[in-house]
Structures are given as structure tokens and as C-alpha cells.
Design an enzyme around this catalytic site. Sequence first.
Site, PDB file in Angstrom:
ATOM      1  N   TYR A 119       0.824  -1.226  -0.108  1.00 52.99           N
ATOM      2  CA  TYR A 119       0.199   0.032  -0.128  1.00 52.99           C
ATOM      3  C   TYR A 119       0.894   1.201   0.024  1.00 52.99           C
ATOM      4  CZ  TYR A 119      -4.228  -2.780   0.960  1.00 52.99           C
ATOM      5  OH  TYR A 119      -5.164  -3.559   0.858  1.00 52.99           O
ATOM      6  N   LYS A 166       4.432 -14.038   5.212  1.00 52.65           N
ATOM      7  CA  LYS A 166       4.612 -15.055   3.901  1.00 52.65           C
ATOM      8  C   LYS A 166       5.905 -15.045   3.687  1.00 52.65           C
ATOM      9  CE  LYS A 166       2.624 -17.797   0.740  1.00 52.65           C
ATOM     10  NZ  LYS A 166       2.190 -18.929   1.277  1.00 52.65           N
ATOM     11  N   ASP A 198      -1.583 -17.143   4.491  1.00 53.07           N
ATOM     12  CA  ASP A 198      -2.773 -17.913   3.803  1.00 53.07           C
ATOM     13  C   ASP A 198      -3.192 -19.030   4.796  1.00 53.07           C
ATOM     14  OD1 ASP A 198      -0.207 -18.827   3.655  1.00 53.07           O
ATOM     15  OD2 ASP A 198      -0.496 -19.785   1.499  1.00 53.07           O
ATOM     16  N   ASP A 222      -5.427  -6.063   6.153  1.00 52.78           N
ATOM     17  CA  ASP A 222      -6.626  -5.921   5.537  1.00 52.78           C
ATOM     18  C   ASP A 222      -7.387  -7.262   5.253  1.00 52.78           C
ATOM     19  OD1 ASP A 222      -8.398  -4.408   4.369  1.00 52.78           O
ATOM     20  OD2 ASP A 222      -7.185  -3.767   2.714  1.00 52.78           O
ATOM     21  N   ASP A 226     -10.962  -8.897   7.219  1.00 52.50           N
ATOM     22  CA  ASP A 226     -12.198  -8.951   6.497  1.00 52.50           C
ATOM     23  C   ASP A 226     -12.892 -10.623   6.624  1.00 52.50           C
ATOM     24  OD1 ASP A 226     -12.361  -6.453   5.912  1.00 52.50           O
ATOM     25  OD2 ASP A 226     -12.550  -6.717   3.683  1.00 52.50           O
TER      26      ASP A 226
END
Length: 325
Positions: A119, A166, A198, A222, A226
Site C-alpha cells: 500500500y 509470507k 494464507d 486488510d 475481513d
Amino acid sequence: MTETIVVIKGDGIGQEVVPAAVEVLEAVADFEFVEREAGDYVRDEQGDPLPEDTYETVRNADATLFGAVGETAADVVLPLREAVDSFANVRPARAYPGVDALRPETDIVFIRENTQGVYSGIESRITDDVTTLTRVITEDASRKIAEFGFEYADANGYDDVTIAHKQNVMRLTDGVFVDAARAVGDERGVDYDEKLMDALGMLLLLEPEEYGVVICPNLAGDVLSDVAAGLVGGLGLLPSANVGADNGMFEPVHGTAPDIAGEGIANPSAAVLSAAMLLEHFGYEETAGSVRTAVEGVLSDGPTTPDLGGSATTDDVAAAIVDRL
């Protein structure tokens, strides 16, 4: 001293839920509210979704209560987070009594690095059909978010801290992030866990009770927050705080919800819970706790908006929260 709060309703249901949150704040605290504009409609009217006056007012205020924006999110939200010098995004995902949650045992807080990662906004077009995105990770920023995350866990009674990453693929960038977070945990002498982001997405669904505070890079925070929203009843229940050293911006996670915007039936709970986080930012912990208790009581006993199976309006729910306060 009276704190100055900038109020930005933005687009869609932000126009409905932010006034509800302000109504609750007015019932419990003596703030000076200053309204400013930003979002798609401002772009359409003025050509710029984030007027300079809005940016400067946010930068010089004590905190901002923000609603939601649509297509111009990258042009509004990211600069406003910069304006409050936000380095941490705090996103609690908690199941509440009375809500038909998929996993009612869920109580997880995502501590998301807020300045770097993908970002950072460093994108380039090499040719017409080739583009690049630069992922920026520094040791200083990684250490800062880790220190904030471990401190948050200690201050709020969370025993389980997980570092999400990751590193098996992004060896250098997430290598820096993980090494910095490990160092902070080791220096504090506390236990922590590590999970590939993941795999963590799956594990949150299978065993959310195993997780408390999750420290993560920007994009991972982010996405994972969610995912967790689905465990507790949806995005309409998730607040967030963009925390800086002396400033902050507080916003619901749900976005503009254009399918119900203007109908007066948006769930204001996330915006009101964001307002509770704003109160905590100023050290008003007891008042913030009272607001949360009032929200929980209304979620449990009603009235509730259609997303939770009820027929109440946004104003009905706000009034019920204020009545409990």
C-alpha cells in the site's frame, strides 16, 4: 481542554452511520466537532475528492471520525492516514451477544502495519501491458508495529500473540518483518506464535478461539480482518482505529454499502464502536466501556437493523444506544 474532532461522513452509508456515532459521542463527552467533506461526491462537485482544507483540518485536529468512500478510497483514506501520522491500524473482530455469529467464540484483534507494504503506492507502468508494484518493508516500521502489538496484547489481557507473514515466498521483505517482530517478542520475554498468512486465513475459520492479537503487514491485515468479519456477523460490526502518536482516525470497516445507501437502514454499530475506540484514544476508558456495553445491550435485546434480522432504522438503533447510556 476540549478535544477537536473532525467529522467526515463521506459516501454511501457514511452519511447515515457517522451522524449516529456523533450523537452517541455527544451523549457522553464534551468534544468540539468540525465537519469536513471528502469522497466521490466531492470529486464530482469540486474535482478533488480530498480538498486541501479537509486534509489540513484533519492534520491539525486531535482526532477524526470517518465514514466511508467509494471509488476514491485510495485518494482519500491513504492520505488521511498519513495526515494523522498513523503507523498502526487496529481492527477488532469480536462476536457480540444476540448476534447470529458463525463462530461466537471469536475475539481477535488485528494489529496491521499502516505505512508500508504493497500500500506504499509505488506503482509503475513499464509498457502498455506490463506494470510493477514495489513492496516496501523496513526494520524500523516493522519493529514499531510489533512493539505496539505486543503492548496492546499486554494492556488488554490477550495471552495469544501471532505474527502473520509470507516469508516462505517474500523472503527478504517479510524476512525483515518477522525478524523485527521476533526480536520484540524475545526482548519482552513473552510467548508468541508465527503463521503463514494464507494458512492463517483457514485456521481463523477452523479454530478462532486459538487467536487473540495478530500482528501483520499491511495487506495481510486488510484481508485477514475481513475474513474474521465473516465469523462474527459481518462487516457492519467491525470498527477500526488508525493510530498515530498524537492523532488518530477512527472508521467502520464496512465501506459505502451502495445497495442500501440512502434508505436509513444501515447498521451504525461499527461506527459507534469506532467512536468508542476514539474515546479510548483520549484515555476515556470507562466511558468507552459504557458505550460498548450499550451497543452490546442493543445488539442483544434490539432494536436491530435488517442486516441482523430486524426492521429498525439507523436512527432507531442510535436512539436506543443513547437511551442505554
